[in-house]
Design a protein around this motif. Structure first.
Motif, mmCIF file in Angstrom:
data_model
loop_
_atom_site.group_PDB
_atom_site.id
_atom_site.type_symbol
_atom_site.label_atom_id
_atom_site.label_comp_id
_atom_site.label_asym_id
_atom_site.label_seq_id
_atom_site.Cartn_x
_atom_site.Cartn_y
_atom_site.Cartn_z
ATOM 1 N N GLN A 35 3.594 140.979 33.475
ATOM 2 C CA GLN A 35 2.746 141.447 34.583
ATOM 3 C C GLN A 35 3.558 141.692 35.861
ATOM 4 O O GLN A 35 3.335 141.079 36.888
ATOM 5 C CB GLN A 35 1.642 140.428 34.872
ATOM 6 C CG GLN A 35 0.638 140.265 33.745
ATOM 7 C CD GLN A 35 -0.418 139.247 34.105
ATOM 8 O OE1 GLN A 35 -0.176 138.030 34.056
ATOM 9 N NE2 GLN A 35 -1.583 139.722 34.477
ATOM 10 N N VAL A 59 3.084 146.381 35.363
ATOM 11 C CA VAL A 59 1.759 146.677 35.920
ATOM 12 C C VAL A 59 1.858 147.830 36.903
ATOM 13 O O VAL A 59 1.013 148.720 36.947
ATOM 14 C CB VAL A 59 1.166 145.438 36.624
ATOM 15 C CG1 VAL A 59 -0.165 145.776 37.286
ATOM 16 C CG2 VAL A 59 1.004 144.297 35.630
ATOM 17 N N ASP A 80 -2.780 139.852 44.925
ATOM 18 C CA ASP A 80 -3.422 140.224 43.659
ATOM 19 C C ASP A 80 -2.856 139.407 42.501
ATOM 20 O O ASP A 80 -2.184 139.944 41.611
ATOM 21 C CB ASP A 80 -3.231 141.719 43.406
ATOM 22 C CG ASP A 80 -4.080 142.229 42.243
ATOM 23 O OD1 ASP A 80 -4.832 141.428 41.660
ATOM 24 O OD2 ASP A 80 -3.985 143.436 41.926
ATOM 25 N N LYS A 82 -4.431 138.172 40.159
ATOM 26 C CA LYS A 82 -5.150 138.454 38.919
ATOM 27 C C LYS A 82 -4.380 139.446 38.065
ATOM 28 O O LYS A 82 -4.332 139.316 36.830
ATOM 29 C CB LYS A 82 -6.544 139.004 39.233
ATOM 30 C CG LYS A 82 -7.370 139.317 37.984
ATOM 31 C CD LYS A 82 -8.744 139.844 38.364
ATOM 32 C CE LYS A 82 -9.572 140.174 37.115
ATOM 33 N NZ LYS A 82 -10.914 140.702 37.464
ATOM 34 N N ASN A 83 -3.786 140.443 38.694
ATOM 35 C CA ASN A 83 -3.086 141.493 37.942
ATOM 36 C C ASN A 83 -1.571 141.308 37.891
ATOM 37 O O ASN A 83 -0.922 141.847 36.998
ATOM 38 C CB ASN A 83 -3.397 142.860 38.558
ATOM 39 C CG ASN A 83 -4.834 143.282 38.324
ATOM 40 O OD1 ASN A 83 -5.298 143.291 37.197
ATOM 41 N ND2 ASN A 83 -5.545 143.608 39.402
ATOM 42 N N PHE A 84 -1.022 140.578 38.866
ATOM 43 C CA PHE A 84 0.427 140.388 38.905
ATOM 44 C C PHE A 84 0.789 138.917 38.712
ATOM 45 O O PHE A 84 0.174 138.033 39.300
ATOM 46 C CB PHE A 84 0.995 140.847 40.250
ATOM 47 C CG PHE A 84 0.855 142.313 40.523
ATOM 48 C CD1 PHE A 84 1.725 143.232 39.948
ATOM 49 C CD2 PHE A 84 -0.157 142.777 41.355
ATOM 50 C CE1 PHE A 84 1.592 144.595 40.200
ATOM 51 C CE2 PHE A 84 -0.302 144.133 41.615
ATOM 52 C CZ PHE A 84 0.575 145.047 41.033
#
Length: 322
Positions: A35, A59, A80, A82-84
């Motif tokens: 990620q 990502v 962030d 959640k995504n990284f």
């Protein structure tokens, strides 16, 4: 006001510094992490974007070496989680060099505006101070990312360490091409290099462990084809813990604000002292000697010094009793 917290098992992600010679595997190592928000300042990662080994790890990729863009991108990743889960900056050396070039061009522009010779222009102390401030801000964002559970991989070029021997500069070692003492900010430092196998004639890729506060490897350990998997157990075990509230990224702004407030408060005390001093001398000229002695006793002869605010406040209270 900042308070102490109780010690606890916490999700503090590792801060990795990977440095070494060109083509020694630093970027490939970084791409093995999950990620990733990848800041590519040297247009390197493009050849790996569709590589089946790495494309699922990426990502987002940002192609920039501009300092303020990099700061904004780092803040985006930190916000962030959640995504990284990984932030890669490749390379910090390139970004730092970009700041030095920008500072030099500013000095040349100033020299030209004043009618001077641009060839004689050098980066001023103020310019170097700004560069140091900017590199400190990057370090604080790396620390903030760590406190949020985001692993950071900073990539740097290598630089020779030399010393004078008989009037000649002799190489005695190597270090990351970053500001002095930058290594103190990292948990893991790996020096990458490559060697040709004498039997197969194939190139082999290694990383020597120069620092590892995770105690995964001893200093001096040489790892071949090192990847995320070498540190996976420690990183994923840490990820199971809770993050803590930290504001490393606000350090500079908060400190500047506090310094301004401190200066304002002290300026108000100085103004009050000056008014009171005139009033007391007008009331009785002999108060001048008394106040002078009081200033010496309280060590506030230099009353403009902000470090003397507490003593100056005491002096003012005593002067009011005269």
């Amino acid at each position: 006001m900042m308070k102490f917290r109780k010690p606890a098992q916490r999700n503090q992600a590792v801060k990795v510094l990977a440095y070494g010679e060109n083509g020694s595997g630093k970027s490939i190592f970084a791409l093995s992490f999950p990620q990733i928000g990848y800041v590519d300042s040297e247009s390197k990662v493009g050849v790996y974007e569709n590589d089946p080994r790495f494309k699922d790890n990426l990502v987002g990729i940002a192609d920039t070496a501009e300092y303020y863009n990099v700061i904004s991108l780092m803040e985006t990743v930190i916000k962030d989680t959640k995504n990284f889960s990984t932030l890669v900056v490749d390379s910090l050396t390139s970004i730092n060099e970009g700041m030095e070039v920008a500072a030099m061009e500013q000095e040349e522009a100033r020299a030209k505006k004043k009618g001077g010779n641009i060839d004689d222009a050098t980066v001023s102390m103020r310019g170097w101070g700004k560069i140091k401030l900017n590199t400190t801000r990057v370090s604080q964002l790396i620390a903030q990312a760590s406190s949020k559970g985001i692993t950071t991989v900073s990539i740097a070029h290598k630089k020779d360490i030399t010393q004078d021997v008989g009037g000649k500069q002799v190489k005695v070692g190597e270090r990351a091409a970053l500001r002095p003492n930058a290594e103190h900010s990292y948990d893991i430092i790996l020096k990458f290099y490559k060697e040709k196998d004498m039997v197969t004639q194939e190139m082999k890729y290694y990383a020597e462990v120069e620092k590892d506060t995770t105690n995964t490897y001893k200093v001096g350990t040489k790892l071949e084809n090192v990847t995320y998997d070498n540190f996976r157990d420690y990183i994923e075990r840490s990820n199971q813990s809770e993050t803590i509230k930290a504001e490393y990224d606000k350090t500079i702004e908060t400190t500047v604000g506090n310094m301004k407030q401190e200066q304002t408060s002290h300026d108000e005390l100085v103004a009050e002292f000056k008014v009171l001093y005139k009033e007391k001398l007008a009331k009785d000229p002999t108060n001048k000697e008394i106040i002078t002695n009081m200033m010496k006793e309280k060590d506030v002869v230099k009353y403009n010094d902000t470090a003397k605010s507490a003593q100056l406040k005491e002096l003012i209270e005593d002067m009011k009793k005269l």
